[in-house]
Design an enzyme around this catalytic site. Structure first.
Site, short mmCIF file in Angstrom:
data_model
loop_
_atom_site.label_atom_id
_atom_site.label_comp_id
_atom_site.label_asym_id
_atom_site.label_seq_id
_atom_site.Cartn_x
_atom_site.Cartn_y
_atom_site.Cartn_z
N GLU A 159 1.01 -1.39 0.12
CA GLU A 159 0.05 -0.02 0.11
C GLU A 159 0.80 1.45 0.06
O GLU A 159 1.86 1.38 0.70
CB GLU A 159 -1.02 -0.07 1.18
CG GLU A 159 -1.87 -1.12 1.43
CD GLU A 159 -2.95 -1.23 2.59
OE1 GLU A 159 -3.72 -1.83 2.46
OE2 GLU A 159 -2.49 -0.29 3.54
N CYS A 160 0.72 2.26 -0.91
CA CYS A 160 1.12 3.62 -0.84
C CYS A 160 2.82 3.50 -0.82
O CYS A 160 3.31 3.35 -1.77
CB CYS A 160 0.58 4.43 0.15
SG CYS A 160 0.58 6.03 -0.11
N GLY A 161 3.16 3.62 0.42
CA GLY A 161 4.63 3.81 0.11
C GLY A 161 5.36 2.73 -0.06
O GLY A 161 6.29 2.45 -0.84
N MET A 187 5.34 2.19 -3.78
CA MET A 187 6.21 3.00 -4.35
C MET A 187 7.49 2.20 -4.12
O MET A 187 8.25 2.19 -5.07
CB MET A 187 6.35 4.33 -3.70
CG MET A 187 5.18 5.26 -3.91
SD MET A 187 5.00 6.57 -2.69
CE MET A 187 6.39 7.37 -2.89
N GLY A 215 -1.04 -1.02 -4.72
CA GLY A 215 -1.14 0.30 -5.12
C GLY A 215 -1.32 1.52 -4.18
O GLY A 215 -0.90 1.04 -2.94
#
Length: 450
Positions: A332-334, A337, A422
């Protein structure tokens, strides 16, 4: 169903920026000094405030969010953590500000109604005189649940407080003024683009918290707040609403360090209930991933630690190899990335990441796709939210996100080869079947491949 007697109290405010987190942390510290066993809760989907509440209370803080869960499940999750403790709940935004800022659902008021908590309104009265009474009266009269029982005035002098207290209680005899917080020379908390800085970045946080608690001990009726918390009505709870079936045990490797620290406590608890043993590791500091059946990469601030993450080549290669070999992944998120090819930081420097997914992420200077949404792949769905200033050149397109307010939609999330990755932060209890079906697929894979 035996009603539970759980002392509880919510600190809410008319608007964001009123000092809720700072005062709640100080209050928790003051209550602990009176030998109260505290469990802290945060309204809404925020990750950073709970880290402060965890640090102040000495126990994991839990999110309460009535967009993610209905009142019955919210009560069950709350009570499962709050039993045998005194619960202190920090509100979110303005007291009535829920979905889209215009609906009551998911507001502090809605959460207070769900767990039947008495509310103390923290009011920034720094630029007001007795007009503050009209503001307080308006909030009380709009509170259809009649949960607001008192107020604390923030940023006022002792002499002004005495006058305001007398005036407010004269005009509003049903509202008790529990005290005030003077204007402080140093702030307990500092901010950055996602909100507050992390408590781990404040080495003197505990001392600051103790100093604030000492101030509140002189200016706020702490014993009166304890009595108010104890006056909360017995809470009828159906714990079956939060039950999770347990089957074949699994091991989950969970990234948790200064770069990856955004996890809902109840997400981790759901995994444990379902039979997952959690092993925590650091993509910043460790050389490899613990042996596991699932890799969990949560959100956080990878952009602030991009140089260290990139320099840890052994970890990057280990993660890339595991993904290539079909390791089931929730990112998730970080964490998403980190799985991509590169991360471009706010100062326009490019750092290699794990390279397990295409695309790179970079700073946009603004919030991107901010807010609650329902995420669906056409077969199943789960609720969550997005809150990030970075965006990716490849966000995935296997899910459709739909906002509950306004109905705007977008494509997101990569779902392939046992991976769900994501920008969205997902709340597992909003649809436990979603995560349980993922775990069942992991178990089948484990049985087949050993």
């Amino acid at each position: 169903m035996n009603p539970l007697q759980i002392p509880r109290l919510m600190i809410a405010a008319p608007k964001s920026g009123s000092g809720k987190t700072m005062v709640t942390c100080g209050l928790i510290h003051a209550l602990r000094q009176k030998s109260c066993s505290i469990r802290a809760f945060k309204c809404g989907p925020d990750y950073i405030d709970p880290l402060y509440l965890t640090r102040a209370s000495g126990a994991p803080s839990v999110n309460l969010d009535t967009y993610f869960t209905d009142h019955a499940l919210t009560r069950a999750l709350f009570a499962s953590h709050a039993q045998n403790h005194c619960a202190v709940i920090e509100g979110v935004m303005g007291y009535f500000d829920g979905i889209g800022g215009v609906q009551e659902q998911a507001s502090s008021a809605d959460v207070a109604a769900a767990v039947q908590a008495p509310v103390v309104l923290l009011v920034d009265a720094s630029d007001m005189g007795i007009s503050v009474a009209a503001l307080i009266k308006g909030f009380c009269e709009c509170d259809i649940h009649h949960a607001i029982k008192g107020v604390v005035l923030n940023k006022v002098s002792k002499s002004m407080f005495v006058s305001l207290k007398n005036g407010i209680e004269s005009l509003l005899p049903y509202t008790k003024v529990y005290g005030y917080v003077p204007k402080l020379q140093s702030q307990l908390l500092n901010s950055r683009h996602l909100g507050l800085v992390m408590p781990s970045e404040l080495p003197d946080f505990d001392n600051r918290c103790a100093e604030l608690a000492a101030v509140l001990g002189q200016t706020v009726d702490i014993d009166g707040l304890i009595r108010l918390a104890e006056s909360a009505p017995p809470l009828s709870v159906d714990f079956t609403a939060a039950e999770i079936p347990q089957t074949v045990p699994l091991r989950a490797a969970v990234a948790r360090d200064e770069a990856f620290c955004f996890y809902y406590e109840d997400n981790l608890e759901l995994l444990r209930k379902a039979g997952c043993e959690l092993s925590f590791f650091s993509p910043v500091n460790d050389s490899t991933v613990p042996q596991a059946d699932i890799l969990l990469l949560g959100g956080g601030y990878p952009e602030l630690h991009a140089e260290q993450l990139s320099a840890n080549v052994g970890m990057r290669e280990a993660v890339k190899k595991l993904v290539a070999e079909g390791m089931p992944v929730l990112a998730e998120c970080g964490g998403f990335m980190y799985l991509q090819q590169a991360l471009v930081t706010q100062d326009n420097r490019t750092y290699e990441m794990a390279g397990a997914l295409p695309g790179s992420s970079s700073y946009t200077g603004k919030l991107v796709r901010f807010g609650y949404a329902d995420f669906s792949d056409g077969k199943s769905h789960i609720k969550g939210h997005e809150f990030h200033y970075f965006d990716s050149s490849d966000n995935g397109s296997d899910f459709t996100a739909v906002k509950p307010s306004g109905g705007s939609r977008w494509q997101c999330i990569v779902r392939k080869n046992m991976m769900i990755a994501g920008f969205p932060h997902l709340y597992y209890y909003s649809n436990p079947a979603f995560i349980l079906s993922f775990l069942e697929a992991v178990r089948k894979k484990k049985v087949i491949h050993g």
